[in-house]
Scaffold this motif. Structure first.
Motif, PDB file in Angstrom:
ATOM      1  N   ARG A  67      11.478   3.091  -7.113  1.00  0.00           N
ATOM      2  CA  ARG A  67      10.304   3.975  -7.181  1.00  0.00           C
ATOM      3  C   ARG A  67      10.112   4.839  -5.939  1.00  0.00           C
ATOM      4  O   ARG A  67       9.671   5.978  -6.033  1.00  0.00           O
ATOM      5  CB  ARG A  67       9.033   3.135  -7.428  1.00  0.00           C
ATOM      6  CG  ARG A  67       7.766   3.923  -7.678  1.00  0.00           C
ATOM      7  CD  ARG A  67       7.647   4.434  -9.089  1.00  0.00           C
ATOM      8  NE  ARG A  67       6.381   5.092  -9.325  1.00  0.00           N
ATOM      9  CZ  ARG A  67       6.141   6.395  -9.079  1.00  0.00           C
ATOM     10  NH1 ARG A  67       7.091   7.178  -8.592  1.00  0.00           N
ATOM     11  NH2 ARG A  67       4.957   6.927  -9.339  1.00  0.00           N
ATOM     12  N   ARG A 120      -2.577  -1.940  -8.790  1.00  0.00           N
ATOM     13  CA  ARG A 120      -1.375  -1.960  -7.960  1.00  0.00           C
ATOM     14  C   ARG A 120      -0.141  -1.664  -8.811  1.00  0.00           C
ATOM     15  O   ARG A 120      -0.002  -2.177  -9.920  1.00  0.00           O
ATOM     16  CB  ARG A 120      -1.198  -3.320  -7.271  1.00  0.00           C
ATOM     17  CG  ARG A 120      -0.002  -3.331  -6.299  1.00  0.00           C
ATOM     18  CD  ARG A 120       0.142  -4.671  -5.596  1.00  0.00           C
ATOM     19  NE  ARG A 120       0.495  -5.747  -6.517  1.00  0.00           N
ATOM     20  CZ  ARG A 120       1.754  -6.008  -6.909  1.00  0.00           C
ATOM     21  NH1 ARG A 120       2.763  -5.252  -6.480  1.00  0.00           N
ATOM     22  NH2 ARG A 120       1.975  -7.001  -7.741  1.00  0.00           N
ATOM     23  N   HIS A 121       0.751  -0.858  -8.255  1.00  0.00           N
ATOM     24  CA  HIS A 121       2.008  -0.506  -8.912  1.00  0.00           C
ATOM     25  C   HIS A 121       3.159  -0.990  -8.040  1.00  0.00           C
ATOM     26  O   HIS A 121       3.244  -0.635  -6.858  1.00  0.00           O
ATOM     27  CB  HIS A 121       2.112   1.014  -9.098  1.00  0.00           C
ATOM     28  CG  HIS A 121       0.876   1.638  -9.686  1.00  0.00           C
ATOM     29  ND1 HIS A 121       0.503   1.460 -11.001  1.00  0.00           N
ATOM     30  CD2 HIS A 121      -0.078   2.429  -9.122  1.00  0.00           C
ATOM     31  CE1 HIS A 121      -0.615   2.122 -11.233  1.00  0.00           C
ATOM     32  NE2 HIS A 121      -0.993   2.712 -10.108  1.00  0.00           N
ATOM     33  N   ASP A 122       4.055  -1.803  -8.602  1.00  0.00           N
ATOM     34  CA  ASP A 122       5.213  -2.274  -7.843  1.00  0.00           C
ATOM     35  C   ASP A 122       6.061  -1.104  -7.377  1.00  0.00           C
ATOM     36  O   ASP A 122       6.335  -0.166  -8.140  1.00  0.00           O
ATOM     37  CB  ASP A 122       6.067  -3.210  -8.695  1.00  0.00           C
ATOM     38  CG  ASP A 122       5.516  -4.622  -8.755  1.00  0.00           C
ATOM     39  OD1 ASP A 122       5.019  -5.102  -7.716  1.00  0.00           O
ATOM     40  OD2 ASP A 122       5.581  -5.240  -9.835  1.00  0.00           O
ATOM     41  N   ALA A 123       6.492  -1.179  -6.127  1.00  0.00           N
ATOM     42  CA  ALA A 123       7.371  -0.156  -5.564  1.00  0.00           C
ATOM     43  C   ALA A 123       8.061  -0.747  -4.354  1.00  0.00           C
ATOM     44  O   ALA A 123       7.503  -1.587  -3.647  1.00  0.00           O
ATOM     45  CB  ALA A 123       6.580   1.092  -5.171  1.00  0.00           C
ATOM     46  N   TRP A 140      -2.621 -13.806  -1.110  1.00  0.00           N
ATOM     47  CA  TRP A 140      -1.593 -12.825  -0.763  1.00  0.00           C
ATOM     48  C   TRP A 140      -0.696 -13.230   0.400  1.00  0.00           C
ATOM     49  O   TRP A 140       0.474 -12.873   0.419  1.00  0.00           O
ATOM     50  CB  TRP A 140      -2.258 -11.477  -0.427  1.00  0.00           C
ATOM     51  CG  TRP A 140      -3.014 -10.911  -1.578  1.00  0.00           C
ATOM     52  CD1 TRP A 140      -4.360 -10.739  -1.697  1.00  0.00           C
ATOM     53  CD2 TRP A 140      -2.456 -10.445  -2.822  1.00  0.00           C
ATOM     54  NE1 TRP A 140      -4.686 -10.201  -2.905  1.00  0.00           N
ATOM     55  CE2 TRP A 140      -3.535  -9.996  -3.623  1.00  0.00           C
ATOM     56  CE3 TRP A 140      -1.168 -10.362  -3.335  1.00  0.00           C
ATOM     57  CZ2 TRP A 140      -3.354  -9.489  -4.908  1.00  0.00           C
ATOM     58  CZ3 TRP A 140      -0.979  -9.845  -4.604  1.00  0.00           C
ATOM     59  CH2 TRP A 140      -2.059  -9.414  -5.374  1.00  0.00           C
ATOM     60  N   GLY A 188       3.166  -0.541  -4.006  1.00  0.00           N
ATOM     61  CA  GLY A 188       3.936  -1.393  -3.119  1.00  0.00           C
ATOM     62  C   GLY A 188       4.117  -2.780  -3.686  1.00  0.00           C
ATOM     63  O   GLY A 188       3.282  -3.281  -4.437  1.00  0.00           O
ATOM     64  N   ARG A 189       5.220  -3.416  -3.304  1.00  0.00           N
ATOM     65  CA  ARG A 189       5.553  -4.765  -3.765  1.00  0.00           C
ATOM     66  C   ARG A 189       4.697  -5.784  -3.019  1.00  0.00           C
ATOM     67  O   ARG A 189       4.407  -5.626  -1.831  1.00  0.00           O
ATOM     68  CB  ARG A 189       7.042  -5.038  -3.562  1.00  0.00           C
ATOM     69  CG  ARG A 189       7.510  -4.767  -2.148  1.00  0.00           C
ATOM     70  CD  ARG A 189       9.023  -4.770  -2.005  1.00  0.00           C
ATOM     71  NE  ARG A 189       9.394  -4.242  -0.704  1.00  0.00           N
ATOM     72  CZ  ARG A 189       9.398  -4.942   0.423  1.00  0.00           C
ATOM     73  NH1 ARG A 189       9.077  -6.223   0.398  1.00  0.00           N
ATOM     74  NH2 ARG A 189       9.733  -4.379   1.563  1.00  0.00           N
ATOM     75  N   ALA A 190       4.367  -6.848  -3.693  1.00  0.00           N
ATOM     76  CA  ALA A 190       3.434  -7.827  -3.138  1.00  0.00           C
ATOM     77  C   ALA A 190       4.061  -8.729  -2.087  1.00  0.00           C
ATOM     78  O   ALA A 190       3.347  -9.511  -1.461  1.00  0.00           O
ATOM     79  CB  ALA A 190       2.856  -8.683  -4.258  1.00  0.00           C
ATOM     80  N   ASN A 191       5.379  -8.642  -1.863  1.00  0.00           N
ATOM     81  CA  ASN A 191       5.996  -9.446  -0.803  1.00  0.00           C
ATOM     82  C   ASN A 191       6.277  -8.624   0.452  1.00  0.00           C
ATOM     83  O   ASN A 191       6.955  -9.091   1.367  1.00  0.00           O
ATOM     84  CB  ASN A 191       7.288 -10.115  -1.289  1.00  0.00           C
ATOM     85  CG  ASN A 191       8.400  -9.112  -1.553  1.00  0.00           C
ATOM     86  OD1 ASN A 191       8.136  -7.971  -1.924  1.00  0.00           O
ATOM     87  ND2 ASN A 191       9.635  -9.539  -1.382  1.00  0.00           N
ATOM     88  N   SER A 192       5.752  -7.410   0.521  1.00  0.00           N
ATOM     89  CA  SER A 192       5.844  -6.603   1.740  1.00  0.00           C
ATOM     90  C   SER A 192       4.669  -6.941   2.641  1.00  0.00           C
ATOM     91  O   SER A 192       3.508  -6.895   2.218  1.00  0.00           O
ATOM     92  CB  SER A 192       5.804  -5.110   1.391  1.00  0.00           C
ATOM     93  OG  SER A 192       5.427  -4.336   2.516  1.00  0.00           O
ATOM     94  N   PHE A 218      12.186  -2.987  -6.846  1.00  0.00           N
ATOM     95  CA  PHE A 218      11.406  -2.216  -7.809  1.00  0.00           C
ATOM     96  C   PHE A 218      11.717  -0.716  -7.749  1.00  0.00           C
ATOM     97  O   PHE A 218      11.285   0.035  -8.627  1.00  0.00           O
ATOM     98  CB  PHE A 218       9.911  -2.434  -7.575  1.00  0.00           C
ATOM     99  CG  PHE A 218       9.491  -3.857  -7.756  1.00  0.00           C
ATOM    100  CD1 PHE A 218       9.319  -4.395  -9.023  1.00  0.00           C
ATOM    101  CD2 PHE A 218       9.292  -4.676  -6.659  1.00  0.00           C
ATOM    102  CE1 PHE A 218       8.945  -5.719  -9.189  1.00  0.00           C
ATOM    103  CE2 PHE A 218       8.912  -6.000  -6.814  1.00  0.00           C
ATOM    104  CZ  PHE A 218       8.743  -6.520  -8.088  1.00  0.00           C
TER     105      PHE A 218
END
Length: 212
Positions: A38, A29-32, A206, A6-10, A36
């Protein structure tokens, strides 16, 4: 190692990342999501058929829905997790109800405030809908303000729980300069609670960054 997709701005990913900082749990963590992509890839949909974020993978356990993820992470983190998600049934149920309240009541009320001011260009904003969202959000925050004033310093008294993490992340959308409007009422107990949460490293890392 635990994996977080998940993206860090969610906001829903932010909840998870903040809790992981509180627990001291290592993860990758994987951006999605959004820019991004995915989330529509077949392997991602196999994990999360909704194509949303966050999703976590912990060995053979795959889980989505952020509040459920928080419960799982706390329950599997030993004593530190129990401090944030108490084993006592009444205390746990109280944290659960505020997390459910976020989903059922607060989120629908504040949606047009965040999306209307942060995710919508100025020339396309529906300010009537934004002002309605301010009023609806204020009605929700008034409830929490009264709760904290009556028995704080946290939502359920002396100890912070995962409910504070969930609602603290959403309070960023009320107190943040990106959404400040003259129509917004002041809530002293809520503001003091929010400032208290703001001292925590996980919040600073965060939750505090600019909304976008």
């Amino acid at each position: 190692m635990l994996e977080v997709f998940g993206r860090a701005n969610s906001i829903n990913v932010i909840k998870v990342l903040w809790l992981l900082d509180e627990l001291g749990t290592p993860y990758a963590r994987h951006d999605a999501g959004m820019a991004f992509g995915r989330v529509d890839d077949p392997d991602y949909r196999a994990m999360n058929p909704n194509g949303r974020v966050p999703t976590i993978r912990d060995g053979d356990v795959v889980l989505w829905e952020s509040n459920s993820v928080l419960r799982y992470l706390a329950m599997t983190a030993g004593e530190r997790g129990l401090a944030l998600y108490p084993a006592d049934p009444a205390a746990r149920a109280s944290a659960d109800r505020w997390m459910d309240w976020q989903l059922s009541t607060l989120s629908p009320a504040e949606r047009n405030l965040f999306w209307g001011l942060v995710r919508t260009p100025p020339e396309k904003r529906d300010m009537e809908a934004v002002r309605a969202a301010v009023a609806a959000s204020a009605a929700c925050w008034r409830i929490l303000d009264a709760r904290i004033a009556a028995g704080g310093p946290y939502i359920d008294g002396a100890m912070m729980t995962i409910a504070d993490i969930v609602l603290g992340a959403y309070a960023r959308r009320w107190f943040g300069p990106e959404v400040a409007m003259p129509e917004m009422p002041q809530f002293p107990a809520l503001a003091a609670w929010y400032a208290r949460l703001g001292e925590r490293p996980g919040f600073q890392r965060w939750v505090n960054p600019k909304l976008y």
